[in-house]
Design an enzyme around this catalytic site. Structure first.
Site, mmCIF file in Angstrom:
data_model
loop_
_atom_site.group_PDB
_atom_site.id
_atom_site.type_symbol
_atom_site.label_atom_id
_atom_site.label_comp_id
_atom_site.label_asym_id
_atom_site.label_seq_id
_atom_site.Cartn_x
_atom_site.Cartn_y
_atom_site.Cartn_z
ATOM 1 N N ARG A 1 0.849 -1.192 0.000
ATOM 2 C CA ARG A 1 0.000 0.000 0.000
ATOM 3 C C ARG A 1 0.883 1.239 0.000
ATOM 4 O O ARG A 1 1.928 1.265 0.666
ATOM 5 C CB ARG A 1 -0.927 0.030 1.233
ATOM 6 C CG ARG A 1 -2.102 -0.915 1.170
ATOM 7 C CD ARG A 1 -3.121 -0.499 0.083
ATOM 8 N NE ARG A 1 -4.273 -1.391 0.008
ATOM 9 C CZ ARG A 1 -4.384 -2.428 -0.837
ATOM 10 N NH1 ARG A 1 -3.395 -2.712 -1.660
ATOM 11 N NH2 ARG A 1 -5.487 -3.156 -0.859
ATOM 12 N N GLU B 1 -3.339 7.767 -4.407
ATOM 13 C CA GLU B 1 -3.593 6.855 -5.521
ATOM 14 C C GLU B 1 -4.955 7.186 -6.129
ATOM 15 O O GLU B 1 -5.937 7.192 -5.374
ATOM 16 C CB GLU B 1 -3.578 5.404 -5.021
ATOM 17 C CG GLU B 1 -3.576 4.407 -6.148
ATOM 18 C CD GLU B 1 -3.289 2.992 -5.653
ATOM 19 O OE1 GLU B 1 -2.135 2.683 -5.330
ATOM 20 O OE2 GLU B 1 -4.256 2.215 -5.563
ATOM 21 N N HIS C 1 -1.788 -0.075 -9.854
ATOM 22 C CA HIS C 1 -2.394 -1.003 -8.888
ATOM 23 C C HIS C 1 -3.001 -2.224 -9.602
ATOM 24 O O HIS C 1 -4.207 -2.478 -9.517
ATOM 25 C CB HIS C 1 -3.474 -0.266 -8.068
ATOM 26 C CG HIS C 1 -3.786 -0.957 -6.761
ATOM 27 N ND1 HIS C 1 -4.042 -0.275 -5.599
ATOM 28 C CD2 HIS C 1 -3.873 -2.262 -6.426
ATOM 29 C CE1 HIS C 1 -4.275 -1.125 -4.620
ATOM 30 N NE2 HIS C 1 -4.183 -2.346 -5.102
HETATM 31 N N1 LIG Z 1 -1.291 -4.367 -5.154
HETATM 32 C C1 LIG Z 1 -2.333 -5.163 -4.992
HETATM 33 O O1 LIG Z 1 -3.161 -5.309 -5.896
HETATM 34 C C2 LIG Z 1 -2.506 -5.911 -3.702
HETATM 35 C C3 LIG Z 1 -3.301 -7.070 -3.651
HETATM 36 C C4 LIG Z 1 -3.380 -7.791 -2.456
HETATM 37 C C5 LIG Z 1 -2.729 -7.325 -1.316
HETATM 38 N N2 LIG Z 1 -2.028 -6.159 -1.391
HETATM 39 C C6 LIG Z 1 -1.319 -5.649 -0.219
HETATM 40 O O2 LIG Z 1 -0.217 -6.521 0.035
HETATM 41 C C7 LIG Z 1 0.085 -6.493 1.451
HETATM 42 C C8 LIG Z 1 0.100 -7.907 1.979
HETATM 43 O O3 LIG Z 1 -1.213 -8.462 1.869
HETATM 44 P P1 LIG Z 1 -1.519 -9.854 2.608
HETATM 45 O O4 LIG Z 1 -2.925 -10.210 2.340
HETATM 46 O O5 LIG Z 1 -0.446 -10.806 2.270
HETATM 47 O O6 LIG Z 1 -1.334 -9.372 4.112
HETATM 48 P P2 LIG Z 1 -1.604 -10.197 5.457
HETATM 49 O O7 LIG Z 1 -2.926 -9.823 6.017
HETATM 50 O O8 LIG Z 1 -1.323 -11.647 5.238
HETATM 51 O O9 LIG Z 1 -0.454 -9.571 6.392
HETATM 52 C C9 LIG Z 1 -0.490 -9.765 7.749
HETATM 53 C C10 LIG Z 1 0.902 -9.984 8.259
HETATM 54 O O10 LIG Z 1 1.749 -8.857 7.992
HETATM 55 C C11 LIG Z 1 2.804 -8.833 8.965
HETATM 56 N N3 LIG Z 1 2.921 -7.495 9.556
HETATM 57 C C12 LIG Z 1 1.994 -6.815 10.278
HETATM 58 N N4 LIG Z 1 2.498 -5.644 10.703
HETATM 59 C C13 LIG Z 1 3.780 -5.571 10.237
HETATM 60 C C14 LIG Z 1 4.812 -4.595 10.329
HETATM 61 N N5 LIG Z 1 4.648 -3.463 11.046
HETATM 62 N N6 LIG Z 1 5.986 -4.850 9.733
HETATM 63 C C15 LIG Z 1 6.185 -5.993 9.030
HETATM 64 N N7 LIG Z 1 5.239 -6.962 8.918
HETATM 65 C C16 LIG Z 1 4.052 -6.747 9.503
HETATM 66 C C17 LIG Z 1 2.421 -9.866 10.030
HETATM 67 O O11 LIG Z 1 3.161 -11.061 9.810
HETATM 68 C C18 LIG Z 1 0.952 -10.119 9.768
HETATM 69 O O12 LIG Z 1 0.535 -11.408 10.187
HETATM 70 C C19 LIG Z 1 -0.978 -5.611 2.090
HETATM 71 O O13 LIG Z 1 -0.500 -4.292 2.213
HETATM 72 C C20 LIG Z 1 -2.113 -5.635 1.074
HETATM 73 O O14 LIG Z 1 -2.945 -4.516 1.195
HETATM 74 C C21 LIG Z 1 -1.887 -5.463 -2.544
#
Ligand SMILES: NC(=O)c1ccc[n+]([C@@H]2O[C@H](COP(=O)([O-])OP(=O)(O)OC[C@H]3O[C@@H](n4cnc5c(N)ncnc54)[C@H](O)[C@@H]3O)[C@@H](O)[C@H]2O)c1
Length: 331
Positions: A242, A270, A289
């Protein structure tokens, strides 16, 4: 006994998320209303809501009109945009297909890391503006090796679902992985093939840094002026998480000197306004995105959701269960 379900999402998504074979599988375990709900008004007499992007918020009023609702199965990523605390308070089971959506993001991230490790972005731009020299642009630093991911030091911020898939792929490419995640123990990091390090050390040591932590109050501006200044000359920062995790103005300053480069699938704000400096810098690649599931990839989210409805019908635990206790550390 057959359950009853309804879809709530942008109607245009339905055929891509749930093509005929998946609709058939659903019909074997639940009676699904043909109408796709775009706004909640009036009684909602179903046990399962299958939601997707564009689903309106499910608040106390919606719940009051849905006395039989017992599960929300989300055929997309985060549930934070449409579910309120009342859903969890009422004990409604919640599932998300975030795991299925993580895969295209990880694939895209790896592709960008491969390009960055080969200096392909700056070299392609040098080629188009200055001809076949192979030299980097004047004033643009490049990582010392430029020799691909093998042996490269890659910093991964967040062992999230996406972060774990990226690490799996980085291991296959022979990269050295540094991991910063406050929720991961050293033993868990070792299992992921990564060396756990404080975020400042990750910034100092990595040639490539890839961001996979969720947008939370404590991750806003995680990569701020001070941490961006710690990055090595020629480092490339990849963000598919993000935009809020990086201080945009500080990033512009650091990339404009040519000292570091960036690949950004997400930005803050964005979209970026037309003419924003990040869109013009030769060492920055910005995509709109698009790394999450799109087009043909959407089917995986539908498949995940159908398998969840099948599990509900059989009384099995959900694979993508979202627990309220985890909400303040997940996307
Ligand atoms: N660009 C896109 O189209 C797109 C699509 C899907 C997800 N995303 C983004 O990708 C990222 C990951 O998504 P996800 O579903 O794998 O997340 P997720 O919900 O699996 O991530 C949770 C994990 O992140 C870690 N975390 C939490 N706080 C943290 C910190 N301060 N520092 C480091 N690690 C920390 C922890 O291990 C936690 O369990 C998110 O930001 C999500 O919004 C982007």
């Amino acid at each position: 006994m057959t359950t009853s379900a309804a879809f709530a999402m942008q109607p245009l998504l339905l055929p891509e998320l749930f093509p005929p074979d998946l609709r058939h599988r659903l019909s074997l375990v639940t009676r699904t209303d043909e109408r796709v709900i775009e706004s909640f008004d009036g009684p909602l007499d179903v046990e399962i809501l299958i939601t997707g992007w564009g689903c309106p918020r499910i608040d106390a009023d919606v719940l009051a009109a849905a006395p039989r609702l017992r599960a929300v199965v989300h055929a997309a990523g985060s549930v934070k945009g449409h579910l309120t605390a009342e859903v969890f308070d009422r004990g409604i089971a919640v599932s998300s297909a975030a795991e299925a959506n993580a895969r295209p993001v990880a694939e895209f991230t790896l592709a960008m890391l491969v390009l960055a490790a080969k200096q392909a972005i700056v070299k392609a731009r040098a080629y188009s503006t200055r001809g076949w020299s192979g030299d980097p642009l004047p004033g643009v630093a490049t990582p010392s090796e430029g020799g691909g991911l093998i042996g490269a030091v890659v910093g991964v911020i967040g062992a999230s679902r996406v972060g774990r898939l990226v690490m799996e792929r980085l291991r296959d490419h022979g990269a050295h992985i540094l991991l910063s995640d406050p929720y991961i123990s050293p033993a868990q990091a070792a299992d992921l093939g990564a060396r756990p390090v404080p975020l400042d050390d990750l910034c100092r040591e990595a040639e490539l840094v890839t961001v996979h932590a969720p947008a939370l109050p404590e991750t806003r501006g995680l990569l701020d002026e001070r941490r961006l200044a710690l990055l090595r000359d020629g480092a490339v920062l990849v963000n598919t998480a993000r935009g809020s995790l990086i201080d945009t103005d500080a990033l512009v300053r650091h990339c404009a000197t040519g000292r570091i480069g960036a690949v950004l699938d997400v930005t803050d704000p964005e979209p970026l306004p037309f003419g924003h400096p990040l869109l013009a810098l030769p060492n920055v690649l910005v995509t709109p995105h698009l790394s999450g599931a799109r087009g043909r990839e959407l089917r995986r989210l539908g498949e995940f959701a159908v398998a969840e409805v099948e599990r509900l019908a059989r009384g099995l635990p959900l694979r993508g269960a979202v627990r309220p206790a985890d909400l303040d550390r997940i996307a």
